[in-house]
Design a protein around this motif. Sequence first.
Motif, PDB file in Angstrom:
ATOM      1  N   ARG A  31      25.703 -32.664  17.168  1.00 52.28           N
ATOM      2  CA  ARG A  31      25.774 -34.084  16.766  1.00 52.28           C
ATOM      3  C   ARG A  31      26.305 -34.936  17.912  1.00 52.28           C
ATOM      4  NH1 ARG A  31      27.523 -32.292  12.062  1.00 52.28           N
ATOM      5  NH2 ARG A  31      29.725 -32.654  12.534  1.00 52.28           N
ATOM      6  N   TYR A  32      27.369 -34.449  18.572  1.00 53.08           N
ATOM      7  CA  TYR A  32      27.966 -35.247  19.637  1.00 53.08           C
ATOM      8  C   TYR A  32      26.987 -35.391  20.813  1.00 53.08           C
ATOM      9  CZ  TYR A  32      31.087 -37.279  22.992  1.00 53.08           C
ATOM     10  OH  TYR A  32      31.613 -38.145  23.905  1.00 53.08           O
ATOM     11  N   VAL A  33      26.412 -34.245  21.215  1.00 57.84           N
ATOM     12  CA  VAL A  33      25.563 -34.261  22.424  1.00 57.84           C
ATOM     13  C   VAL A  33      24.284 -35.075  22.211  1.00 57.84           C
ATOM     14  CG1 VAL A  33      24.175 -32.781  23.941  1.00 57.84           C
ATOM     15  CG2 VAL A  33      26.488 -32.092  23.306  1.00 57.84           C
ATOM     16  N   TYR A  34      23.689 -34.967  20.988  1.00 60.33           N
ATOM     17  CA  TYR A  34      22.391 -35.619  20.785  1.00 60.33           C
ATOM     18  C   TYR A  34      22.469 -36.954  20.059  1.00 60.33           C
ATOM     19  CZ  TYR A  34      20.242 -31.529  22.706  1.00 60.33           C
ATOM     20  OH  TYR A  34      19.874 -30.537  23.572  1.00 60.33           O
ATOM     21  N   SER A  68      26.571 -42.164  26.066  1.00 56.72           N
ATOM     22  CA  SER A  68      25.408 -42.349  26.947  1.00 56.72           C
ATOM     23  C   SER A  68      24.085 -41.964  26.279  1.00 56.72           C
ATOM     24  CB  SER A  68      25.599 -41.511  28.221  1.00 56.72           C
ATOM     25  OG  SER A  68      25.800 -40.173  27.859  1.00 56.72           O
ATOM     26  N   VAL A  69      24.133 -41.580  24.995  1.00 58.58           N
ATOM     27  CA  VAL A  69      22.909 -41.076  24.346  1.00 58.58           C
ATOM     28  C   VAL A  69      22.040 -42.229  23.827  1.00 58.58           C
ATOM     29  CG1 VAL A  69      22.078 -39.848  22.296  1.00 58.58           C
ATOM     30  CG2 VAL A  69      23.854 -38.833  23.715  1.00 58.58           C
TER      31      VAL A  69
END
Length: 320
Positions: A113-116, A121-122
């Motif tokens: 969830r955090y990364v994508y 910056s997402v």
Amino acid sequence: MSKPKVAFYWCASCGGCEEAVVDLAEDILAVTEAVELVFWPVALDFKRADVEAMQEDEIAVAFINGAIRTSEQEEMAHLLRRKAQLVVAFGACSHLGGVPGLANLWDRGTILRYVYQEAPSVANGLNVIPQEMWSEDGRRVTLPAFRNTVRALNQVTPVDYYLPGCPPTPKLIKEAVGAILEGKLPPKGTVLAPDVALCEECPLKASKPEKLTLTEFKRPHRTMMDPTTCLLAQGLLCMGPATRGGCEALCPTGHMPCTGCFGPTSRVKDQGAKILSAIASVVDAKDEGEIERILAGIPDPIGTFYRYSLPTSILRRRVL
Ligand code: SF4
Ligand code: SF4
């Protein structure tokens, strides 16, 4: 006589361990002269199918770096274990779980969830999170499964030897390759580095006081260091007392505190707990408020004490 076959593989790795092999400089020519490289995806165009086609035990030694995070890495670890007489966990991530192992402070869903979706910056307008399988127009795409927990290599498959370090030094790599080629190996399960604390080989050792007391912890980038005095004695959190030697004290020699990448000696069960207890015993405070003020000088305790060893520590992971 045919040369011994050697494989290199990387799992959850930053690539630094692969660089360490290249760092052998001209010695790499002697290594490639002495062995036949049969698998090294980062440098040579061998495929998984080439390894699958080999006989069991056909590879003399497989050096595997990186932690185990995905189903593909697990499969490759098992495949190389079947095909190799010896498996060497190469580098801190493979040996102890390493820096990627700090991801065990979160679970799989939180990380994805955090990364994508949530990281500042997402840009992910469709809110897509990678799926293990996707079908469209009769075509199917699959991705390796992203496991909930990062593991060290020996938590997935049996390991014969460990080459510690982030990454292992060229000297240790050369010694390990030499010992393997000459058949002069210690008992299985050995970490291929001296079984002494780093302080024993540190050039600043003589200036480390017998009885140490600290009233504050300093950050290296905010401190004018005395290059002739033990860094811990100066209030810099050096993991030397709880870390295995063998790196020739490269970091303290360069005026940077040891961060613990060689892991513990054989007498220490949990590297983080060992340095925590060593640190607790030198904090010179009279009351709780003072203890808290001093400990606030360590901004990321778990990332400091368990930087390389969380998956193989007593804690292993945070339960979420
Ligand atoms: S041990 Fe260090 S250099 Fe090797 S893959 Fe892990 S982080 Fe990179
Ligand atoms: S600088 Fe670090 S490794 Fe060197 S003697 Fe002091 S505590 Fe030990």
